[in-house]
Design an enzyme around this catalytic site. Structure first.
Site, PDB file in Angstrom:
ATOM      1  CD  GLU A  19     -21.819 -33.062  19.387  1.00 14.38           C
ATOM      2  OE1 GLU A  19     -23.264 -33.508  20.023  1.00 14.38           O
ATOM      3  OE2 GLU A  19     -20.997 -32.704  20.501  1.00 14.38           O
ATOM      4  CE  LYS A  29     -32.013 -33.928  17.544  1.00 14.57           C
ATOM      5  NZ  LYS A  29     -32.997 -34.616  17.288  1.00 14.57           N
ATOM      6  CG  ASP A  34     -34.458 -40.461  14.153  1.00 14.00           C
ATOM      7  OD1 ASP A  34     -35.003 -39.925  15.980  1.00 14.00           O
ATOM      8  OD2 ASP A  34     -35.109 -40.963  13.302  1.00 14.00           O
ATOM      9  CE1 TYR A  51     -26.926 -36.580  23.190  1.00 15.52           C
ATOM     10  CE2 TYR A  51     -26.749 -38.332  22.233  1.00 15.52           C
ATOM     11  CZ  TYR A  51     -27.476 -37.322  22.538  1.00 15.52           C
ATOM     12  OH  TYR A  51     -29.014 -37.611  22.920  1.00 15.52           O
ATOM     13  CE  LYS A 100     -35.537 -33.169  14.478  1.00 12.25           C
ATOM     14  NZ  LYS A 100     -36.732 -32.929  14.644  1.00 12.25           N
ATOM     15  CB  CYS A 144     -48.551 -69.595  -5.356  1.00  9.46           C
ATOM     16  SG  CYS A 144     -47.369 -68.749  -5.462  1.00  9.46           S
ATOM     17  CB  CYS A 157     -45.892 -70.481  -9.255  1.00  9.19           C
ATOM     18  SG  CYS A 157     -47.215 -72.045  -7.549  1.00  9.19           S
ATOM     19  CB  CYS A 195     -47.404 -70.739  -2.113  1.00  9.21           C
ATOM     20  SG  CYS A 195     -46.714 -71.564  -3.084  1.00  9.21           S
ATOM     21  CB  CYS A 236     -44.440 -73.300  -5.026  1.00  9.05           C
ATOM     22  SG  CYS A 236     -43.836 -71.780  -5.489  1.00  9.05           S
TER      23      CYS A 236
END
Ligand code: IVH
Length: 713
Positions: free
Chosen positions: A130, A132, A134, A242, A330, A435, A437, A459, A465
């Site tokens: 199966e 594992k 996390d 499980y 693992k 910024c 830009c 910004c 902008c």
């Protein structure tokens, strides 16, 4: 005692004295990491590093068994409960699994089982293999078919009672399906959050100035450890069954049979689970799952092999904290080391500046990575902004050797710096104050909902902008908004640069202006593609109200919020009138908007800012002349709850909260997110908390789910 520097000495070479000191040092270090992981949901080291510490600790005890006392970590799993919730003693302890990393470890595991059971060489051992998951393990106790307690693993012997929170998970049945279920069943499995939901949650966390989570597992753990179950309910968590704890009767005699039985009871089990009959089949399974890992929408960190026959499982039993009949194989960590060549600042639609690491390309978990996110300014400085525990106090500099990680996330992130490799002449990175830009507008730090300085830099140019304008146009034409075929990001960039499309309304006047533009003469276009584009634009002159609201690009107004607003107001005129009043601080209109489901201070503040700006009002006005906005589906008005405001809280048993709200809205009621004097009903399920108290305070009628269903039937 002087600190014995033995952490690199192989265990085989340690003297008894060194081993004792090292054992104590490792115990302290591991306990500290356990506290971070289990109680604060914020791991302080990577899983791979943790496993290495743990393996060294176990190896020392193996060589010096005297060191194994009652206090030994090898007899404990995890960390004691944090004290936030009521404690629950597990009827059968929740144990952990031994790890295998190399194929040889798997060969040894199978050989050990064969030896222990005294099986002939040609006797086949079937394993249930199966993924594992996390996430975090959970024990669900059912008595006479009804869920009575849900508990976290805690230290394996005692966990925390999170029943009210668990009841909000759609994958956890309140009652076991099937006629003859054993009187006592403890179903165990993993609670997890999908990668996509984790990303969305982090975006919301960042917008609210809350710390971001390092990975989906921590966000699942954090979401479950909420005092208010409605917070958990709003976080999408899944559950795979499980394993089991106490069972008054066994419905099957194999692991795979138990998995099938869980399904008949109404649980989800992992669809990749497979029976393997040899070491080769096991390692092939491991390879296949690892290859497909990045395509799964949830995180896994390995696979688990379990002896399928339960009578063999029983004979094999346990060694200290793990069963002899199972092992976790693992995967290598999806991390890599590379050099940070540069930091690029990207400006998003709402003006948020995101620093992106430009990396020396490197392979991580089968993908070549050359960009990774650095989240925000504080993250670079190493003073917050998320994941900070990984590198407390260390900043990130251009030229640094960095560690990157692809954790449950398609966007890799920089997680650490190899300080020893830092260049002598490197300097702390200076986050731009302007910024990028051409306007070079000032960069400001965003405020959080509570008025504190947030982690995000923005910004201040707003709609002047060009980056923000262009990003808004991209959103406007995108699939989720106006969905104009043939007007993708590249085309928007070109049209914007040529000044053919400067704001959304321009898209709809493009055809009329084409005599001058002559799009068919532009490289990559021809008569047909131009005709198709104009036809696609024409097709979208009619649009639903919720899509229209979403397409305006108002900060914090995503698709769900736009839908809630559309349903709440019904027509563009009603919504637009309300927005203009909100912009003028009209208290009554603000209160009305606030009473709508999913709408709160943040959204209202942003609607106010948007419509308070004459430039935006102009954009909206010009656009509405070009398109026809359809009214939202009219709710029924002849039901008993039409015009009433209802708040759902706690867990519902017959339907999900989303379903309940949708049904209420179809019947003409308003489903609100918070309780006020104007609320007519509060429908409270198990685990209802502060909202129930609010209802009592305001004298609002409280109904059970059944009473509500009767009322609307
Ligand atoms: S079996 C007695 N199966 O891994 C062993 N565990 O280190 C019972 N996990 O605490 C666990 N996926 O949180 C098992 N398919 C799976 C699993 C799984 C994830 C987690 C679980 C457990 C930890 C063991």
């Amino acid at each position: 005692m002087a600190k014995v520097k033995t952490d690199k000495t192989p265990v085989d070479l340690l003297t008894a004295k060194q081993a004792k000191a090292e054992h104590a040092r490792l115990a302290a270090e591991i306990s500290q990491h356990d506290r971070h992981y289990y109680q604060q949901d914020r791991p302080s080291i990577s899983d791979a590093d943790y496993d290495a510490l743990r393996a060294r600790y176990d190896a020392i005890e193996e060589r010096f068994p005297d060191l194994r006392t009652l206090e030994s970590l090898s007899l404990k799993v995890g960390a004691a409960p944090s004290g936030k919730f009521k404690k629950v003693r597990h009827a059968v302890p929740m144990l952990s699994l031994d790890n295998a990393f190399a194929e040889q470890d798997v060969v040894d595991f199978v050989a050990r089982i064969r030896r222990f059971l005294k099986l002939a060489d040609d006797e086949t051992i079937a394993f249930s293999a199966e993924p594992k998951i996390d996430g975090l393990s959970m024990s669900l106790r059912y008595e006479n078919g009804a869920l009575v307690t849900a508990a976290t693993r805690g230290d394996g012997a005692e966990g925390e009672d999170v029943t009210a929170n668990i009841r909000t998970l759609k994958d956890v049945p309140q009652r076991l399906k099937g006629k003859r279920v054993p009187a006592v069943c403890e179903v165990r499995g993993e609670v997890y959050m999908t990668k996509a939901d984790f990303l969305k949650l982090n975006q919301r966390q960042q917008a609210a100035g809350e710390p971001i989570f390092a990975n989906p597992r921590n966000s699942a753990a954090g979401s479950l450890r909420q005092k208010d179950p409605s917070v958990t309910a709003a976080r999408p968590l899944g559950f795979f069954a499980y394993a089991w704890g106490q069972m008054s009767e066994m419905p099957a005699d194999t692991q795979s049979g138990m998995i099938q039985w869980f399904e008949t009871c109404g649980f989800k089990t992992n669809p990749l689970t497979k029976i393997c009959r040899s070491t080769e089949e096991l390692t092939a399974f491991h390879r296949k799952i690892e290859q497909g890992r990045s395509h799964l929408d949830y995180d896994i960190d390995g696979v688990v092999y379990k002896v399928d026959r339960l009578d063999w499982q029983e004979r094999l039993g346990f060694v200290s904290r793990s069963p002899r009949w199972a092992i976790a194989h693992k995967f290598p960590a999806e991390r890599a080391t590379t050099v940070l060549k540069d930091i690029e600042i990207q400006v998003g639609r709402t003006g948020v500046l995101t620093p992106v690491a430009k990396l020396e390309p490197v392979g991580v978990g089968g993908v070549v990575v050359s960009n990774a996110t650095l989240h925000n300014e504080d993250y670079i400085k190493g003073i917050g902004g998320g994941g900070e525990v990984l590198r407390e106090g260390r900043d990130i500099r251009i030229g640094d050797t960095v560690i990157i990680q692809r954790a449950g996330d398609v966007i890799p992130q920089v997680v650490d710096v190899v300080v020893e490799k830092r260049l002598k002449d490197s300097e702390p990175y200076r986050f731009p104050t302007k910024c990028p830009c051409y306007l070079r507008t000032k960069v400001v730090r965003e405020e959080t909902a509570t008025g504190e300085e947030g982690a995000r830099a923005r910004c201040s140019g707003e709609f002047a902008c060009p980056y923000q304008k262009i990003e808004h146009l991209k959103l406007f034409a995108s699939r989720r908004a106006f969905d104009i075929e043939g007007l993708g990001e590249k085309q928007i960039e070109l049209f914007f640069e040529k000044e053919w499309v400067k704001e959304p309304a321009d898209i709809f006047t493009l055809e009329a202006r084409n005599k001058k533009i002559k799009l068919e003469e532009v490289e990559g276009y021809g008569e047909t593609s131009v005709r198709n584009l104009f036809a696609a634009i024409e097709q979208r002159r009619e649009i639903s109200l919720d899509r229209f609201i979403f397409s305006l690009g108002i900060r914090h107004v995503g698709e769900t919020t736009a839908l809630a607003l559309a349903r709440g107001y019904g027509s563009w005129k009603a919504f637009h009138d309300a927005c203009l009043k909100v912009a003028k601080d009209d208290e009554e209109t603000i209160a009305e908007m606030d009473a709508l489901d999913q709408i709160g201070d943040t959204v209202i503040a942003s609607i106010k800012a948007y419509f308070g700006e004459s430039h935006n009002r102009g954009i909206v006005e010009r656009l509405t002349k070009e398109v026809k906005i359809l009214d939202a589906e009219k709710p029924k008005t002849d039901s008993r709850v039409a015009g009433k405001t209802v708040v759902f809280t706690g867990a519902l048993e017959k339907m999900t909260r989303e379903e309940a709200k949708a049904m209420a809205e179809r019947l003409g009621a308003k489903a609100a997110g918070s309780v006020s004097k104007k609320t007519d009903y509060v429908v409270a399920g198990p685990g209802a908390g502060s909202k129930l108290a609010e209802a009592k305070k305001h004298g609002v009628q409280v109904l059970t789910e059944d009473e509500w269903l009767k009322l609307i039937s």
